[in-house]
Design a protein around this motif. Structure first.
Motif, PDB file in Angstrom:
ATOM      1  N   ARG A  12      35.480  52.488  28.786  1.00 22.94           N
ATOM      2  CA  ARG A  12      34.547  52.618  29.913  1.00 22.94           C
ATOM      3  C   ARG A  12      33.672  51.370  30.031  1.00 22.94           C
ATOM      4  NH1 ARG A  12      33.358  56.686  33.281  1.00 22.94           N
ATOM      5  NH2 ARG A  12      31.247  56.873  34.039  1.00 22.94           N
ATOM      6  N   SER A  13      33.289  50.800  28.882  1.00 24.96           N
ATOM      7  CA  SER A  13      32.501  49.569  28.883  1.00 24.96           C
ATOM      8  C   SER A  13      33.328  48.412  29.445  1.00 24.96           C
ATOM      9  CB  SER A  13      32.043  49.256  27.465  1.00 24.96           C
ATOM     10  OG  SER A  13      31.275  48.077  27.447  1.00 24.96           O
ATOM     11  N   VAL A  14      34.604  48.384  29.112  1.00 20.80           N
ATOM     12  CA  VAL A  14      35.506  47.363  29.656  1.00 20.80           C
ATOM     13  C   VAL A  14      35.543  47.493  31.176  1.00 20.80           C
ATOM     14  CG1 VAL A  14      37.922  46.624  29.819  1.00 20.80           C
ATOM     15  CG2 VAL A  14      36.913  47.148  27.580  1.00 20.80           C
ATOM     16  N   GLU A  15      35.695  48.718  31.654  1.00 23.44           N
ATOM     17  CA  GLU A  15      35.726  48.980  33.099  1.00 23.44           C
ATOM     18  C   GLU A  15      34.438  48.473  33.757  1.00 23.44           C
ATOM     19  OE1 GLU A  15      35.426  52.965  35.848  1.00 23.44           O
ATOM     20  OE2 GLU A  15      36.496  53.102  33.951  1.00 23.44           O
ATOM     21  N   TYR A  16      33.291  48.768  33.139  1.00 23.09           N
ATOM     22  CA  TYR A  16      32.006  48.333  33.675  1.00 23.09           C
ATOM     23  C   TYR A  16      31.945  46.800  33.736  1.00 23.09           C
ATOM     24  CZ  TYR A  16      27.161  46.896  33.772  1.00 23.09           C
ATOM     25  OH  TYR A  16      26.001  46.260  34.089  1.00 23.09           O
ATOM     26  N   HIS A  17      32.314  46.135  32.637  1.00 23.04           N
ATOM     27  CA  HIS A  17      32.237  44.672  32.597  1.00 23.04           C
ATOM     28  C   HIS A  17      33.162  44.029  33.628  1.00 23.04           C
ATOM     29  CE1 HIS A  17      29.425  43.860  29.400  1.00 23.04           C
ATOM     30  NE2 HIS A  17      30.005  44.772  28.633  1.00 23.04           N
ATOM     31  N   LEU A  18      34.339  44.599  33.828  1.00 21.20           N
ATOM     32  CA  LEU A  18      35.264  44.040  34.827  1.00 21.20           C
ATOM     33  C   LEU A  18      34.683  44.181  36.233  1.00 21.20           C
ATOM     34  CD1 LEU A  18      38.687  45.223  33.425  1.00 21.20           C
ATOM     35  CD2 LEU A  18      37.858  42.865  33.603  1.00 21.20           C
ATOM     36  N   ARG A  19      34.148  45.351  36.522  1.00 21.20           N
ATOM     37  CA  ARG A  19      33.553  45.567  37.841  1.00 21.20           C
ATOM     38  C   ARG A  19      32.356  44.631  38.033  1.00 21.20           C
ATOM     39  NH1 ARG A  19      33.695  50.905  38.091  1.00 21.20           N
ATOM     40  NH2 ARG A  19      31.973  51.084  36.659  1.00 21.20           N
ATOM     41  N   GLN A  20      31.522  44.514  37.007  1.00 16.76           N
ATOM     42  CA  GLN A  20      30.334  43.673  37.104  1.00 16.76           C
ATOM     43  C   GLN A  20      30.704  42.199  37.186  1.00 16.76           C
ATOM     44  OE1 GLN A  20      27.360  45.187  37.562  1.00 16.76           O
ATOM     45  NE2 GLN A  20      26.684  43.152  38.109  1.00 16.76           N
ATOM     46  N   ALA A  21      31.801  41.810  36.522  1.00 17.30           N
ATOM     47  CA  ALA A  21      32.243  40.414  36.590  1.00 17.30           C
ATOM     48  C   ALA A  21      32.588  40.041  38.025  1.00 17.30           C
ATOM     49  CB  ALA A  21      33.453  40.199  35.672  1.00 17.30           C
ATOM     50  N   LEU A  22      33.246  40.938  38.733  1.00 19.32           N
ATOM     51  CA  LEU A  22      33.572  40.657  40.134  1.00 19.32           C
ATOM     52  C   LEU A  22      32.313  40.549  40.984  1.00 19.32           C
ATOM     53  CD1 LEU A  22      36.703  42.916  40.607  1.00 19.32           C
ATOM     54  CD2 LEU A  22      36.626  40.442  40.385  1.00 19.32           C
ATOM     55  N   VAL A  23      31.354  41.435  40.727  1.00 17.05           N
ATOM     56  CA  VAL A  23      30.086  41.386  41.458  1.00 17.05           C
ATOM     57  C   VAL A  23      29.374  40.065  41.164  1.00 17.05           C
ATOM     58  CG1 VAL A  23      27.788  42.441  41.611  1.00 17.05           C
ATOM     59  CG2 VAL A  23      29.820  43.893  41.570  1.00 17.05           C
ATOM     60  N   ASP A  24      29.319  39.696  39.878  1.00 20.95           N
ATOM     61  CA  ASP A  24      28.649  38.449  39.482  1.00 20.95           C
ATOM     62  C   ASP A  24      29.329  37.227  40.086  1.00 20.95           C
ATOM     63  OD1 ASP A  24      26.995  40.061  37.967  1.00 20.95           O
ATOM     64  OD2 ASP A  24      27.845  39.459  36.029  1.00 20.95           O
ATOM     65  N   CYS A  25      30.662  37.192  40.037  1.00 25.15           N
ATOM     66  CA  CYS A  25      31.396  36.047  40.596  1.00 25.15           C
ATOM     67  C   CYS A  25      31.181  35.942  42.102  1.00 25.15           C
ATOM     68  CB  CYS A  25      32.890  36.156  40.282  1.00 25.15           C
ATOM     69  SG  CYS A  25      33.298  35.763  38.562  1.00 25.15           S
TER      70      CYS A  25
END
Length: 174
Positions: free
Chosen positions: A147-160
């Motif tokens: 679930r943390s991986v999922e969060y980081h991937l989603r947030q990475a797209l938002v950050d980028c």
């Protein structure tokens, strides 16, 4: 009505709202939750009636969780394509010097956006998008939950996306 159909009907009446709420919490979208809930019940209904499932409710929620993950992967792929592809393709197969320069600048900006991510988020992003690892494999490597991986991937797209918008709007250059 067969006993399988009766079980499905009862399960639908008892669990539809709970399942839809479960999916809505994971997707953040009530319409998507309604669609994925319906798909989860359809997949359960398509199973042969003779298959023995000890806990239909748990099985249903597992199916729904898998559908949510599939939906989120597709959404991330769509977002990745939107970020990676230039809006206008060159008119010919051999781009001229200006088009080549623009492509190089886009690639540099994308690289900078990824490098600007926090270390853990960047590693997770690269493990998923470059190395092609599954959430579970990344979670084991990084010592976090899927679930943390999922969060980081989603947030990475938002950050980028925010990084790129800032740069394209005339933000600071390193």
């Amino acid at each position: 009505m067969s006993s399988w159909n009766a079980q499905l009907a009862r399960l639908f009446l008892e669990q539809r709202k709970a399942l839809e709420a479960f999916v809505a919490r994971r997707t953040g979208n009530r319409q998507v939750a309604a669609d994925l809930t319906q798909e989860a019940f359809l997949r359960l209904a398509r199973l042969p009636g003779g298959e023995r499932i000890d806990n239909l409710r748990a099985f249903l929620f597992t199916v729904a969780g898998n559908l949510v993950r599939d939906h989120q992967r597709q959404a991330m792929r769509r977002e990745q394509v939107e970020v990676e592809l230039p809006e206008h393709e060159p008119a010919c197969d051999q781009p001229d010097g200006l088009a080549r320069l623009a492509t190089e600048q886009e690639e540099r900006l994308l690289h900078e956006a990824i490098m600007a991510l926090p270390d853990v988020r960047r590693r997770i992003f690269l493990l998923y998008h470059v190395d092609g690892l599954a959430y579970r494999e990344i979670a084991e490597r990084e010592g976090v939950t899927a679930r943390s991986v999922e969060y980081h991937l989603r947030q990475a797209l938002v950050d980028c996306r925010a990084f790129l918008r800032g740069r394209l709007a005339g933000g600071p250059n390193p």
